[in-house]
Design an enzyme around this catalytic site. Structure first.
Site: not given
Length: 412
Positions: A23, A105
């Site tokens: 990806d 994150r």
């Protein structure tokens, strides 16, 4: 060529969060082709257990300049500055989830912005889809740290809406496609030192049991050792510092607990959760070391925290967990909560003893030089006047006063 919805001619250099997988390799090529910009790759080592040097080779093969390939070992920073503060809060999203993906994150976003500033980039990019929480977490982090940064989210812009189209694009541009990617993956995973998460495909029906092959970090509890293992975890000011008496750095300590948890099948969670973007999703989480650490921390707090402080922390923890889950690590409210939580940890020092057995960890002992537990006061034997039981009568009557008044008024 797949065109962005709102192409920006001002983007000259972009820092891409790059795994080296299919990806993000497609995204790398798509960014260069669509925006005619220079791409800088950033790969974070958060203890995902994979060799990261192939990401460097892949980036070089795709034309990225060596000085624009960043592979950073962030394991200690991840545990010390993100996992440990969260553990001090006893944070669980919706009462169960130890936030393994969520807490990673903000660190990735922070380092991405640092690199963007260092190389003079005017944009950052990530590979999160438009259906998930990660797009929110990454971008809230970017904007908190660099309010004017441009963000490119390819999954919200391009027309590569299926795995088939993604592979066709990769083959057209000579991007290597792993054999296991030629077709639909049975599920997707995210991993770091704290956990592994799996979701999608074979996990999308919440009635169906998670197939055993999905689990990668924990032994099946049914196959775990038949003999319990006793361990100790030492804490200083709310942070774990040693396992079985051996002092360890943050990342090494969590890795040690992961090994212990894996052996005994600890830390599996099958959860249907409420995503911030509005939908429910079913995921399988494996957090072996984090599960032990969370329980051990609560164990040492049991004897070192005052009741009022402990109960207030329990009220704050769901709010704190929700902030992390939703991507607000860099918000003032999370920092305010962190200050209060960290203040509570000044005396959270001592040792917890646990028994690991067949998928579970059990606290079997705790001690601290700052313990508030008084055997002299609580004993069922003669307390030599340490506690006057007659004091309880007035205490009860004062607390019962309003109830008695209500009862008389309402004729109970």
């Amino acid at each position: 060529m797949s065109q962005p919805k709102t192409a920006s001619p001002s983007i000259n250099r972009v820092v891409l969060a790059y795994s080296g997988g299919l990806d993000t390799s497609v995204i790398l090529k798509w960014l260069k082709e669509t925006y005619a910009c220079e791409v800088v790759t950033f790969t974070a080592d958060l203890g995902q257990g994979e060799e990261l040097e192939p990401a460097r080779a892949k980036a070089l093969m795709m034309g990225i300049r060596p000085e624009h390939i960043f592979i950073d070992d962030l394991r200690d920073e991840f545990v010390r500055d993100y996992v440990f503060p969260m553990m001090r809060a006893n944070a669980l999203y919706e009462g169960l989830y130890l936030l393994g993906t969520s807490i990673a994150r903000p660190l990735i976003a922070k380092r991405q912005i640092e690199i963007a500033r260092a190389v003079g980039a005017d944009a950052v990019s990530h590979g999160a889809t438009g259906k998930g929480n990660d797009q929110v977490r990454f971008e809230l982090g970017y904007y908190a740290l660099a309010p004017d940064i441009k963000v490119i989210a390819p999954w919200r812009e391009w027309d590569l809406a299926s795995r088939t189209k993604l592979i066709e694009y990769a083959e057209k541009h000579q991007i290597p496609v792993p054999k296991d990617k030629r077709g639909e993956s049975p599920f997707s995973t995210d991993a770091n030192l704290l956990h592994t998460s799996s979701e999608g495909k074979v996990l999308e029906d919440p009635w169906e049991e998670v197939p055993d092959y999905v689990y990668s970090r924990t032994l099946n509890p049914e196959d775990a050792p038949d003999t319990p293992e006793i361990i100790t975890v030492d804490f200083e000011r709310g942070d774990a510092v040693a396992v079985n008496g051996e002092g360890l750095g943050p990342a090494a300590l969590l890795a040690r607990l992961n090994d212990l948890g894996r052996t005994h099948g600890i830390g599996r969670l099958d959860l249907v959760e409420n995503r911030y973007v509005g939908m429910k999703s079913r995921g399988m989480y494996e957090t072996p070391g984090g599960t032990i650490l969370h329980l051990a921390h609560r164990g040492i707090e049991q004897i070192t925290l005052d009741r009022g402080a402990a109960h207030l922390k329990d009220e704050l923890a769901p709010r704190y967990a929700e902030l992390i889950y939703n991507g607000f690590w860099f918000s003032p409210e999370r920092e305010m909560l962190q200050a209060a939580i960290d203040h509570s940890q000044a005396k959270v020092t001592g040792t917890v003893r646990l028994k690991l057995y067949k998928g579970a960890a059990h606290i079997i002992g705790r001690r601290s030089p700052h313990s508030l537990y008084s055997e002299k006061v609580v004993t069922f034997e003669d307390d030599a006047g340490a506690y006057d039981q007659r004091d309880a009568e007035g205490f009860i009557k004062l607390n019962a006063l309003r109830l008695r008044l209500l009862g008389r008024r309402d004729g109970r």
